[in-house]
Write an enzyme that holds these catalytic residues in place. Structure first.
Site, short mmCIF file in Angstrom:
data_model
loop_
_atom_site.label_atom_id
_atom_site.label_comp_id
_atom_site.label_asym_id
_atom_site.label_seq_id
_atom_site.Cartn_x
_atom_site.Cartn_y
_atom_site.Cartn_z
N GLU A 1 -1.27 -6.63 -21.68
CA GLU A 1 -0.04 -5.93 -22.07
C GLU A 1 -0.18 -5.29 -23.45
O GLU A 1 0.82 -4.96 -24.09
CB GLU A 1 1.16 -6.87 -22.05
CG GLU A 1 1.27 -7.76 -20.83
CD GLU A 1 1.41 -7.00 -19.52
OE1 GLU A 1 1.52 -5.77 -19.55
OE2 GLU A 1 1.42 -7.64 -18.46
N ASP B 1 -3.02 2.60 -16.56
CA ASP B 1 -3.36 1.66 -15.51
C ASP B 1 -4.23 2.36 -14.48
O ASP B 1 -3.91 3.48 -14.02
CB ASP B 1 -2.11 1.13 -14.81
CG ASP B 1 -1.34 0.12 -15.64
OD1 ASP B 1 -1.97 -0.58 -16.46
OD2 ASP B 1 -0.11 0.02 -15.47
#
Length: 523
Positions: free
Chosen positions: A202, A341
């Site tokens: 994260e 991502d």
């Protein structure tokens, strides 16, 4: 680094960083959340990404991008159960394409015309067949051999990470150290070398993490742009350490994907959310952001292909202008990092892999040097030391997604489970040590730590905070918490044989990280 081949070279270096992560999904449900998520991402993103990187490598192109692979994804791409499940999924996709090609009409999604449906089904059947053939030949031994080939050939740089992707700032320091060192070791076993860089889960940071990174041999890691107050033009050593933080350049990254805009939302691209519910295929294009699913127009590959070229040109121009302006601002060649991502390219954005391959070809032709994060370090794209504030790449760029009121119960659950796991494992290993012989491997202690790590995965609070399959996320957190408590309870009660049976039972579902060894838990 790639040498520019076309227009006059612009100063500086561009790095593309992809972060590949899914939680452990094997044996924990199929549809709509569970293994289906793994197989969709594998088919739509991982297969085409590896294929395009191998094509570019065969052309002699290298140092193309920096690829983060979390240990939990690597484990699934090598797991025999997952490989078998993926093979079946691809075959089923091919059958669904055949079914769509044979149907004579369908309500909604712009497919009232039978000829449009047949054309769509034929394309899907062909693409599924190609993916199936690629998987059967190229992926027959799992993902690690393919990635090792790309790493050894210097096509990519690998970033590692801690086991099971925990939110590190909220994790007990002992388990945090264990997860990181075991995660790096896992990468070393799969890929033949331990990565120097990591994608911190994260992009989360708290002051002092750099000391743990340095102790584990980590040389660089990713943060989000706001952690560097938007000044991402150079990597920066953190505090008094030599560990370098690279920041994501949001002005460039958000051209592709942002909370409110980005290329995947273009009207010509395939719509992710619109399904043909009889086959599970996605037959429509975006059409318009406010257009309901039943009114979406049919997907047109030629229209989408033209949009890809427009967005490739836009992105290349954006990078070129950003490198020029940032180099002028800091008075030396700058470094620009765009990070995403991996699953965006293919899973969420159907055209993403094609866009990515064309971008990687177009950047050097536009005079842009492309290199990895390690290339940036080696070539001096590093500035003065910086003290980083706490942060993440989540909403608000703080920790609220993983520590806010909406997930307070999960924060408390994690703390309780970790305390239970650490205390129980300590006791078990101490008992072994008291015998006076070398401490043997303890499968019960190993499984307790394995389940505790799965409990504290950052995915569960993220999914709850974002209300994306929140019920599934809470279920998964509590399943692994129950497993930890159940095994630990039996062991603490002196019922060793029962604890061994429980650990073996849970290991049949959660047997990832086979080399995890509780004896290496920091004391």
């Amino acid at each position: 680094m790639t040498t520019p081949t076309g227009r006059d070279a612009v100063p500086g270096l561009f790095s593309l960083v992809l972060h590949t992560h899914l939680p452990w999904l094997a044996h924990h449900g199929r549809w709509p959340v569970g293994e289906e998520w793994l197989y969709q991402s594998w088919a739509a993103a991982y297969l085409p990404l590896v294929a395009l990187l191998r094509r570019l490598s065969e052309e002699g192109r290298g140092h193309l991008l920096t690829l983060g692979m979390t240990p939990v994804v690597s484990a699934q791409l090598d797991d025999p159960y997952c490989l078998d499940g993926m093979h079946h999924w691809l075959a089923n996709w091919q059958l669904r394409g055949r079914e769509a090609a044979a149907r004579r009409g369908v309500q909604g999604s712009g497919y009232a015309a039978p000829e449009a449906l047949r054309a769509f089904g034929i394309r899907e059947h062909r693409e599924a067949g190609q993916a199936l053939a690629d998987f059967e030949v190229t992926w027959r031994h799992g993902g690690s051999p393919l990635l090792r080939e790309l790493i050894d050939g210097e096509t990519i740089e690998l970033l590692g990470g801690p086991l099971a992707h925990p939110f590190q700032p909220l994790l007990h320091p002992r388990l945090r150290e264990f997860a990181l060192t075991e995660g790096l070791a896992d990468a070393g076993q799969r890929f033949g070398r331990i990565p120097g860089g990591i994608w911190a889960p994260e992009c989360a940071y708290s002051p002092g993490l750099e000391s743990g990174y340095a102790a584990a041999g980590v040389t660089h890691f990713m943060v989000d742009g706001p952690s560097l107050h938007g000044d991402t033009a150079l990597g920066r050593p953190v505090g008094e350490s030599d560990v370098i933080a690279f920041g994501r350049d949001l002005k460039v990254s958000y051209r592709v994907w942002s909370p409110k805009s980005g290329y995947p939302g273009h009207s010509a691209y395939r719509d992710f959310h619109t399904y043909d519910h009889l086959t599970g295929l996605k037959p429509a294009r975006v059409t318009g952001r406010a257009v309901p699913s039943q009114d979406k127009a049919p997907y047109e590959p030629d229209r989408a292909d033209r949009a890809i070229d427009v967005h490739v040109a836009d992105f290349v121009d954006t990078v070129r202008r950003r490198l020029t302006s940032e180099s002028e601002r800091i008075g030396r060649p700058a470094h620009v990092v765009a990070a995403f991502d991996t699953e965006l390219f293919g899973h969420w954005w159907h055209e993403g892999p094609t866009w990515l391959e064309r971008v990687l070809r177009a950047l050097p032709e536009a005079g842009i040097r492309v290199g990895t994060l390690s290339d940036a370090v080696a070539n001096g794209y590093v500035g003065s030391p910086v003290d980083l504030p706490p942060g993440s790449w989540g909403s608000g760029k703080d920790w609220q997604v993983w520590s806010g009121a909406q997930v307070a119960d999960l924060v408390a659950l994690n703390a309780e489970v970790v305390d239970t796991a650490l205390a129980t494992v300590d006791k078990a290993l101490t008992q072994h040590a008291a015998v006076g012989t070398p401490t043997p491997r303890d499968a019960v202690a190993d499984q307790i730590l394995r389940e505790a790590l799965l409990t504290v995965s950052s995915d569960w609070p993220f999914m709850v905070s974002k209300d994306t399959a929140a019920e599934y996320a809470r279920y998964r957190a509590h399943v692994h918490a129950h497993a930890t408590r159940e095994i630990a309870g039996a062991l603490s009660a002196g019922r060793r044989e029962h604890a061994e049976r429980l650990a073996a039972g849970w290991n049949r579902a959660d047997g990832l990280f086979g080399a995890l060894d509780a004896r290496r838990l920091p004391r």
